[in-house]
Design a protein around this motif. Structure first.
Motif, mmCIF file in Angstrom:
data_model
loop_
_atom_site.group_PDB
_atom_site.id
_atom_site.type_symbol
_atom_site.label_atom_id
_atom_site.label_comp_id
_atom_site.label_asym_id
_atom_site.label_seq_id
_atom_site.Cartn_x
_atom_site.Cartn_y
_atom_site.Cartn_z
ATOM 1 N N ALA A 69 31.931 28.770 35.000
ATOM 2 C CA ALA A 69 31.639 30.202 34.900
ATOM 3 C C ALA A 69 32.926 31.005 34.711
ATOM 4 N N LYS A 70 33.957 30.371 34.164
ATOM 5 C CA LYS A 70 35.266 31.015 34.068
ATOM 6 C C LYS A 70 35.294 32.245 33.172
ATOM 7 N N PHE A 71 34.256 32.442 32.353
ATOM 8 C CA PHE A 71 34.206 33.598 31.465
ATOM 9 C C PHE A 71 33.087 34.555 31.875
ATOM 10 N N ILE A 72 32.703 34.507 33.153
ATOM 11 C CA ILE A 72 31.652 35.376 33.671
ATOM 12 C C ILE A 72 32.253 36.246 34.779
ATOM 13 N N THR A 73 32.125 37.547 34.612
ATOM 14 C CA THR A 73 32.532 38.479 35.654
ATOM 15 C C THR A 73 31.691 39.742 35.530
ATOM 16 N N GLY A 74 31.424 40.375 36.660
ATOM 17 C CA GLY A 74 30.651 41.608 36.674
ATOM 18 C C GLY A 74 29.163 41.399 36.484
ATOM 19 N N GLU A 75 28.683 40.200 36.721
ATOM 20 C CA GLU A 75 27.279 39.886 36.483
ATOM 21 C C GLU A 75 26.522 39.644 37.779
ATOM 22 N N VAL A 76 25.207 39.732 37.680
ATOM 23 C CA VAL A 76 24.317 39.405 38.787
ATOM 24 C C VAL A 76 23.388 38.306 38.315
ATOM 25 N N LEU A 77 23.432 37.177 38.990
ATOM 26 C CA LEU A 77 22.522 36.059 38.710
ATOM 27 C C LEU A 77 21.361 36.176 39.680
ATOM 28 N N SER A 86 30.579 45.706 42.666
ATOM 29 C CA SER A 86 31.063 44.451 42.071
ATOM 30 C C SER A 86 31.329 44.616 40.583
ATOM 31 N N LYS A 87 30.419 45.277 39.884
ATOM 32 C CA LYS A 87 30.621 45.521 38.456
ATOM 33 C C LYS A 87 31.862 46.380 38.219
ATOM 34 N N SER A 88 32.074 47.372 39.061
ATOM 35 C CA SER A 88 33.215 48.271 38.898
ATOM 36 C C SER A 88 34.541 47.551 39.103
ATOM 37 N N VAL A 89 34.647 46.805 40.214
ATOM 38 C CA VAL A 89 35.930 46.143 40.471
ATOM 39 C C VAL A 89 36.130 44.913 39.603
ATOM 40 N N ALA A 90 35.054 44.363 39.053
ATOM 41 C CA ALA A 90 35.217 43.247 38.103
ATOM 42 C C ALA A 90 36.079 43.691 36.921
ATOM 43 N N VAL A 91 35.901 44.922 36.491
ATOM 44 C CA VAL A 91 36.712 45.468 35.402
ATOM 45 C C VAL A 91 38.135 45.740 35.896
ATOM 46 N N GLU A 92 38.246 46.415 37.039
ATOM 47 C CA GLU A 92 39.571 46.746 37.567
ATOM 48 C C GLU A 92 40.411 45.509 37.857
ATOM 49 N N TRP A 93 39.764 44.473 38.358
ATOM 50 C CA TRP A 93 40.515 43.308 38.815
ATOM 51 C C TRP A 93 40.640 42.202 37.764
ATOM 52 N N ALA A 94 40.017 42.361 36.624
ATOM 53 C CA ALA A 94 40.128 41.344 35.566
ATOM 54 C C ALA A 94 41.580 41.081 35.159
ATOM 55 N N PRO A 95 42.430 42.111 35.048
ATOM 56 C CA PRO A 95 43.831 41.833 34.703
ATOM 57 C C PRO A 95 44.552 40.968 35.741
ATOM 58 N N HIS A 96 44.010 40.916 36.948
ATOM 59 C CA HIS A 96 44.596 40.088 38.014
ATOM 60 C C HIS A 96 43.964 38.701 38.062
ATOM 61 N N ARG A 97 43.094 38.406 37.100
ATOM 62 C CA ARG A 97 42.376 37.115 37.028
ATOM 63 C C ARG A 97 41.470 36.911 38.242
ATOM 64 N N ILE A 98 40.858 37.995 38.674
ATOM 65 C CA ILE A 98 39.883 37.947 39.767
ATOM 66 C C ILE A 98 38.517 38.237 39.168
ATOM 67 N N ARG A 99 37.625 37.277 39.308
ATOM 68 C CA ARG A 99 36.239 37.434 38.840
ATOM 69 C C ARG A 99 35.373 37.871 40.010
#
Length: 180
Positions: free
Chosen positions: A146-154, A81-94
């Motif tokens: 949470a629109k500015f949260i990606t790649g995190e674990v709650l 999840s952390k890895s693809v959060a970076v890859e997919w951020a340009p696609h606006r996918i959190r």
């Protein structure tokens, strides 16, 4: 929105795992999550629409004696999840995860009574959580809040990662506190 909440495991000491049991847990918990994530992301990219993925993992931070197979799979999901959060951020996918601690669900029937007796003291709140605790965390991560949260674990565990001593199949005698 994609919420990956399917999974499964069975309590067993790691030395006793059979290949079929290990593969079943890894295939369900890690591979199944991945296939759903990839499928959803591909659709959002093709449509040029934003998306949000919330993967349910587990409170894996101190290991999970007695269910090591699910710990391995869920750790894989966390770092995938952390890895693809970076890859997919340009696609606006959190992409985020929720890591439940001990929560009373219908799955409790899979564990022996000696394992369940350790749970109320598994965190400093001295109680187990419930499905609503996890649902509310998912709703938050999926929301515009949470629109500015990606790649995190709650982690939703009542402080278990700081305190607890859960053993799903029951604590082996070797680890029982000794009076000296």
């Amino acid at each position: 929105l994609l919420v990956n909440n399917a999974g499964g495991q069975f309590p067993q000491m790691a030395l006793d795992f059979k290949v079929k049991g290990w593969n079943a847990v890894i295939d369900t918990n890690l591979n199944g999550t991945w296939y759903m994530m990839q499928s959803a992301a591909r659709q959002w990219v093709d449509r040029k629409t934003p998306g949000s993925i919330v993967n349910i993992i587990a409170d894996i931070w101190r290991g999970m004696p007695g269910i090591a197979h699910t710990c391995a799979a869920r750790a894989g999901v966390a770092y995938l999840s952390k890895s693809v959060a970076v890859e997919w951020a340009p696609h606006r996918i959190r992409v985020n995860c929720v890591a439940p601690g001990v929560c009373e669900t219908s799955g409790f029937v899979q564990y022996p009574p000696e394992g369940l007796k350790t749970y109320p003291g598994a965190n400093p709140m001295l109680r187990v959580g419930d499905a609503h605790d996890i649902a509310e965390a998912v709703v938050y991560l999926a929301s515009p809040g949470a629109k500015f949260i990606t790649g995190e674990v709650l982690t939703v565990d009542g402080g278990e990662q700081l305190w607890g001593d859960p053993w799903p199949p029951g604590r082996p005698d070797y680890f029982e506190p000794k009076n000296t």
